[in-house]
Write a protein that holds these residues in place. Structure first.
Motif, PDB file in Angstrom:
ATOM      1  N   TRP A  75     -48.652 -39.504 -21.003  1.00  0.00           N
ATOM      2  CA  TRP A  75     -47.748 -40.044 -21.704  1.00  0.00           C
ATOM      3  C   TRP A  75     -46.798 -39.877 -19.923  1.00  0.00           C
ATOM      4  CZ3 TRP A  75     -45.701 -40.298 -26.104  1.00  0.00           C
ATOM      5  CH2 TRP A  75     -46.161 -39.750 -26.607  1.00  0.00           C
ATOM      6  N   ALA A  76     -46.686 -39.553 -19.039  1.00  0.00           N
ATOM      7  CA  ALA A  76     -45.785 -40.235 -17.166  1.00  0.00           C
ATOM      8  C   ALA A  76     -46.346 -41.352 -17.748  1.00  0.00           C
ATOM      9  CB  ALA A  76     -46.827 -39.035 -16.264  1.00  0.00           C
ATOM     10  N   ASP A  77     -47.688 -41.884 -17.604  1.00  0.00           N
ATOM     11  CA  ASP A  77     -47.902 -43.540 -17.854  1.00  0.00           C
ATOM     12  C   ASP A  77     -47.081 -44.010 -18.593  1.00  0.00           C
ATOM     13  OD1 ASP A  77     -49.539 -42.716 -15.015  1.00  0.00           O
ATOM     14  OD2 ASP A  77     -51.452 -43.828 -16.584  1.00  0.00           O
ATOM     15  N   ALA A  78     -46.615 -43.648 -19.557  1.00  0.00           N
ATOM     16  CA  ALA A  78     -45.839 -44.382 -20.718  1.00  0.00           C
ATOM     17  C   ALA A  78     -44.715 -44.777 -20.611  1.00  0.00           C
ATOM     18  CB  ALA A  78     -46.329 -44.019 -21.910  1.00  0.00           C
ATOM     19  N   GLY A  79     -44.160 -43.374 -19.783  1.00  0.00           N
ATOM     20  CA  GLY A  79     -43.519 -43.286 -19.367  1.00  0.00           C
ATOM     21  C   GLY A  79     -42.565 -44.094 -17.638  1.00  0.00           C
ATOM     22  N   ASN A  80     -43.867 -43.495 -17.250  1.00  0.00           N
ATOM     23  CA  ASN A  80     -43.511 -45.144 -15.757  1.00  0.00           C
ATOM     24  C   ASN A  80     -43.466 -46.561 -16.651  1.00  0.00           C
ATOM     25  OD1 ASN A  80     -44.237 -43.033 -14.558  1.00  0.00           O
ATOM     26  ND2 ASN A  80     -46.138 -43.020 -13.829  1.00  0.00           N
ATOM     27  N   GLU A  81     -44.121 -47.248 -17.011  1.00  0.00           N
ATOM     28  CA  GLU A  81     -44.222 -48.172 -17.985  1.00  0.00           C
ATOM     29  C   GLU A  81     -42.819 -48.024 -18.103  1.00  0.00           C
ATOM     30  OE1 GLU A  81     -48.325 -47.679 -18.873  1.00  0.00           O
ATOM     31  OE2 GLU A  81     -47.851 -48.720 -16.651  1.00  0.00           O
ATOM     32  N   VAL A  82     -41.563 -48.012 -19.440  1.00  0.00           N
ATOM     33  CA  VAL A  82     -40.426 -48.202 -18.962  1.00  0.00           C
ATOM     34  C   VAL A  82     -39.623 -48.594 -18.181  1.00  0.00           C
ATOM     35  CG1 VAL A  82     -38.793 -47.524 -20.165  1.00  0.00           C
ATOM     36  CG2 VAL A  82     -40.724 -46.325 -21.029  1.00  0.00           C
ATOM     37  N   PHE A  99     -60.507 -44.131 -23.141  1.00  0.00           N
ATOM     38  CA  PHE A  99     -61.261 -44.217 -22.048  1.00  0.00           C
ATOM     39  C   PHE A  99     -61.537 -46.080 -22.537  1.00  0.00           C
ATOM     40  CE2 PHE A  99     -64.628 -46.525 -19.312  1.00  0.00           C
ATOM     41  CZ  PHE A  99     -64.660 -45.464 -18.457  1.00  0.00           C
ATOM     42  N   VAL A 100     -61.836 -46.685 -23.477  1.00  0.00           N
ATOM     43  CA  VAL A 100     -62.210 -47.995 -24.520  1.00  0.00           C
ATOM     44  C   VAL A 100     -60.929 -48.731 -23.911  1.00  0.00           C
ATOM     45  CG1 VAL A 100     -61.960 -49.591 -26.206  1.00  0.00           C
ATOM     46  CG2 VAL A 100     -63.565 -47.606 -25.507  1.00  0.00           C
ATOM     47  N   LEU A 101     -59.485 -48.059 -24.908  1.00  0.00           N
ATOM     48  CA  LEU A 101     -58.589 -48.598 -24.454  1.00  0.00           C
ATOM     49  C   LEU A 101     -57.621 -48.825 -22.945  1.00  0.00           C
ATOM     50  CD1 LEU A 101     -56.042 -46.719 -27.737  1.00  0.00           C
ATOM     51  CD2 LEU A 101     -56.577 -49.258 -27.576  1.00  0.00           C
ATOM     52  N   GLU A 102     -57.997 -47.458 -22.306  1.00  0.00           N
ATOM     53  CA  GLU A 102     -57.235 -47.920 -21.002  1.00  0.00           C
ATOM     54  C   GLU A 102     -58.403 -48.871 -19.968  1.00  0.00           C
ATOM     55  OE1 GLU A 102     -55.005 -46.376 -19.097  1.00  0.00           O
ATOM     56  OE2 GLU A 102     -54.533 -44.577 -20.026  1.00  0.00           O
ATOM     57  N   GLY A 103     -59.795 -49.245 -20.652  1.00  0.00           N
ATOM     58  CA  GLY A 103     -59.709 -50.024 -19.783  1.00  0.00           C
ATOM     59  C   GLY A 103     -59.922 -51.434 -20.279  1.00  0.00           C
ATOM     60  N   ILE A 104     -59.534 -51.493 -21.418  1.00  0.00           N
ATOM     61  CA  ILE A 104     -58.708 -52.919 -21.443  1.00  0.00           C
ATOM     62  C   ILE A 104     -57.158 -53.258 -20.665  1.00  0.00           C
ATOM     63  CG2 ILE A 104     -56.975 -53.739 -23.177  1.00  0.00           C
ATOM     64  CD1 ILE A 104     -58.936 -52.499 -25.595  1.00  0.00           C
ATOM     65  N   SER A 105     -56.592 -52.018 -20.833  1.00  0.00           N
ATOM     66  CA  SER A 105     -55.291 -51.896 -19.436  1.00  0.00           C
ATOM     67  C   SER A 105     -55.627 -53.202 -18.905  1.00  0.00           C
ATOM     68  CB  SER A 105     -54.533 -50.994 -20.332  1.00  0.00           C
ATOM     69  OG  SER A 105     -53.244 -51.185 -18.709  1.00  0.00           O
ATOM     70  N   PHE A 106     -56.653 -51.824 -17.578  1.00  0.00           N
ATOM     71  CA  PHE A 106     -56.966 -51.883 -16.718  1.00  0.00           C
ATOM     72  C   PHE A 106     -57.691 -53.449 -16.266  1.00  0.00           C
ATOM     73  CE2 PHE A 106     -61.131 -51.555 -12.971  1.00  0.00           C
ATOM     74  CZ  PHE A 106     -59.841 -51.330 -12.459  1.00  0.00           C
ATOM     75  N   LEU A 107     -59.061 -54.082 -17.273  1.00  0.00           N
ATOM     76  CA  LEU A 107     -59.325 -55.320 -17.004  1.00  0.00           C
ATOM     77  C   LEU A 107     -58.206 -56.621 -17.166  1.00  0.00           C
ATOM     78  CD1 LEU A 107     -62.407 -55.658 -19.902  1.00  0.00           C
ATOM     79  CD2 LEU A 107     -62.279 -55.599 -17.316  1.00  0.00           C
ATOM     80  N   GLN A 108     -56.498 -56.242 -17.481  1.00  0.00           N
ATOM     81  CA  GLN A 108     -56.234 -57.438 -17.999  1.00  0.00           C
ATOM     82  C   GLN A 108     -55.299 -57.275 -16.181  1.00  0.00           C
ATOM     83  OE1 GLN A 108     -54.627 -59.712 -19.620  1.00  0.00           O
ATOM     84  NE2 GLN A 108     -52.773 -59.820 -17.832  1.00  0.00           N
ATOM     85  N   ASN A 130     -51.425 -46.540 -23.409  1.00  0.00           N
ATOM     86  CA  ASN A 130     -50.909 -45.515 -23.165  1.00  0.00           C
ATOM     87  C   ASN A 130     -49.871 -44.707 -23.761  1.00  0.00           C
ATOM     88  OD1 ASN A 130     -51.540 -44.792 -20.526  1.00  0.00           O
ATOM     89  ND2 ASN A 130     -50.566 -46.099 -19.622  1.00  0.00           N
ATOM     90  N   VAL A 131     -48.847 -44.753 -24.819  1.00  0.00           N
ATOM     91  CA  VAL A 131     -48.687 -44.562 -25.903  1.00  0.00           C
ATOM     92  C   VAL A 131     -49.326 -44.464 -26.807  1.00  0.00           C
ATOM     93  CG1 VAL A 131     -47.050 -44.883 -27.596  1.00  0.00           C
ATOM     94  CG2 VAL A 131     -46.317 -45.680 -25.170  1.00  0.00           C
ATOM     95  N   LEU A 132     -50.348 -45.141 -27.276  1.00  0.00           N
ATOM     96  CA  LEU A 132     -51.702 -45.177 -28.218  1.00  0.00           C
ATOM     97  C   LEU A 132     -52.197 -43.458 -28.173  1.00  0.00           C
ATOM     98  CD1 LEU A 132     -52.091 -48.433 -29.505  1.00  0.00           C
ATOM     99  CD2 LEU A 132     -51.532 -46.522 -31.041  1.00  0.00           C
ATOM    100  N   ILE A 133     -52.643 -43.443 -26.597  1.00  0.00           N
ATOM    101  CA  ILE A 133     -53.688 -42.243 -25.587  1.00  0.00           C
ATOM    102  C   ILE A 133     -53.462 -41.140 -26.055  1.00  0.00           C
ATOM    103  CG2 ILE A 133     -54.493 -41.818 -23.929  1.00  0.00           C
ATOM    104  CD1 ILE A 133     -54.900 -45.230 -22.960  1.00  0.00           C
ATOM    105  N   ALA A 134     -51.516 -41.617 -25.446  1.00  0.00           N
ATOM    106  CA  ALA A 134     -50.670 -40.155 -24.900  1.00  0.00           C
ATOM    107  C   ALA A 134     -51.252 -39.170 -26.189  1.00  0.00           C
ATOM    108  CB  ALA A 134     -49.927 -40.776 -24.516  1.00  0.00           C
ATOM    109  N   VAL A 135     -50.741 -39.954 -27.707  1.00  0.00           N
ATOM    110  CA  VAL A 135     -50.404 -39.344 -28.916  1.00  0.00           C
ATOM    111  C   VAL A 135     -52.086 -38.888 -29.186  1.00  0.00           C
ATOM    112  CG1 VAL A 135     -49.802 -39.936 -31.487  1.00  0.00           C
ATOM    113  CG2 VAL A 135     -48.538 -41.178 -29.051  1.00  0.00           C
ATOM    114  N   ALA A 136     -53.021 -39.605 -28.726  1.00  0.00           N
ATOM    115  CA  ALA A 136     -54.235 -39.354 -28.885  1.00  0.00           C
ATOM    116  C   ALA A 136     -54.604 -37.615 -28.537  1.00  0.00           C
ATOM    117  CB  ALA A 136     -54.869 -40.777 -29.331  1.00  0.00           C
TER     118      ALA A 136
END
Length: 342
Positions: free
Chosen positions: A79-86, A158-167, A52-58
């Motif tokens: 950015w909200a998701d990245a903050g939520n992960e904290v 979409f690819v990065l979110e997909g990796i996180s979703f698969l985990q 989410n950090v990488l995605i938010a910056v992009a």
């Protein structure tokens, strides 16, 4: 057959439980009996945070370059998701603090408190910002450009979110199979709020990326920012729904929720299978943290001992139950003679 935190196997159609000689705990945690569930959840949250950090910056860079309302909504979402992960990392850490005098059942419910903060953050920082910006774009439309940049960023996201979703899906699916639940049922029912939050937020993120892509394409094709603005609003509505779902689930665990009826039935059968237990007349299993329960019950012990011996046997039975990593505490009382057996 295994249900949630209790391990009850079957052999020749009969339930088999650990022998009642005091050498084994009476109830065993099913998934993650050795704490593996917590470490797996930590891995899931860390993967989601980095993605989410990488995605938010992009997305932020793409939103600035394209001027797209829907991509800006997606940037706010990430950015909200990245903050939520904290918050979820804090939840995972504090929930595993050992019990003490002030918290005899441990700190497991802290997981629901911090997960509730994360859900509120998703509602405010994600949903509210996305809807507000979409409405502003409808009132005062602005042209967009550099559409290719937007498409590339959305594709990579979409690819990065997909990796996180698969985990998160891999963890949830493994637990769901153990508990004989389907995937969605387990995600909604699990006592692990970090797993639920990451899975649901990643699913919403993938859906939001599709909405944003459609809005951006429609903006480029029509030359109008209205589809883009509508996409931003739809992303906000999606985030609001997800946030309210997570808030409600955490609220239910915070106010006190009984374990799944199948778990209760397995616990009852395990108690009745113990040679020192003649009857069980009351049993309450309350979730007090991720994969943690407290056990309260009334039992009738076999035999006819003196009061002092009965008290010792009750304490020994409580100790066997509490020996399970899934049990935060056990309190047993004697059943009255006229109380019906469960």
């Amino acid at each position: 057959m295994c249900y949630d935190w209790l391990m009850v196997s079957e052999r020749d159609g009969e339930r088999v439980v650990p022998p009642g000689d005091g050498r084994h705990e009476l109830l065993k945690e099913v998934p993650g009996a050795q704490g593996g569930g917590g470490s797996e959840s930590l891995t899931t949250v860390l993967v989601a945070f980095l993605a989410n950090v990488l995605i938010a910056v992009a997305k932020s860079v793409a939103a600035f370059m394209t001027g797209s309302a829907s991509i800006l909504a997606e940037a706010a979402h990430s950015w909200a998701d990245a903050g939520n992960e904290v918050f979820l990392l804090i939840a995972n850490r504090r929930a595993h603090k050992p019990s003490d005098e002030l918290h005899p059942l441990g700190h497991g419910r802290e997981a629901y408190v911090w997960s509730l903060f994360a859900a509120l953050g998703l509602f405010v920082a994600g949903a509210a910002v996305s809807i507000t910006h979409g409405v502003q774009e409808l009132i005062t439309p602005e042209p967009a450009g550099h559409f290719v940049v937007g498409y590339v960023v959305l594709g990579v996201s979409f690819v990065l979110e997909g990796i996180s979703f698969l985990q998160s899906a891999r963890q949830a699916r493994a637990e769901a199979q153990t508990l004989q639940r389907d995937l969605i049922e387990h995600v909604l029912a699990t006592s692990d709020p970090t797993l639920r939050a990451v899975f649901v937020e990643d699913a919403a993120a993938l859906s939001g990326l599709i909405i944003a892509a459609i809005g951006l394409i429609a903006h480029e094709v029509t030359g109008s920012s209205i589809p883009d603005a509508i996409g931003s609003i739809l992303v906000g509505v999606l985030l609001a729904y997800v946030a309210l779902l997570l808030i409600n689930r955490n609220r239910r665990f915070l106010v006190g929720q009984e374990a799944d009826p199948r778990v209760r039935e397995a616990a009852l059968q395990a108690l009745l299978a113990a040679p020192e237990v003649a009857r069980v007349t009351y049993l309450r299993l309350e979730i007090v943290g991720p994969r943690m329960i407290s056990v309260i019950g009334d039992v009738d012990l076999a035999g006819d001992d003196t009061e002092s011996h009965v008290a010792v046997r009750l304490r020994a039975l409580e100790a066997r139950i509490s020996a399970s990593p899934a049990v935060a505490g056990a309190v047993l009382s004697l059943s009255a003679p006229d109380e019906p057996s469960l």
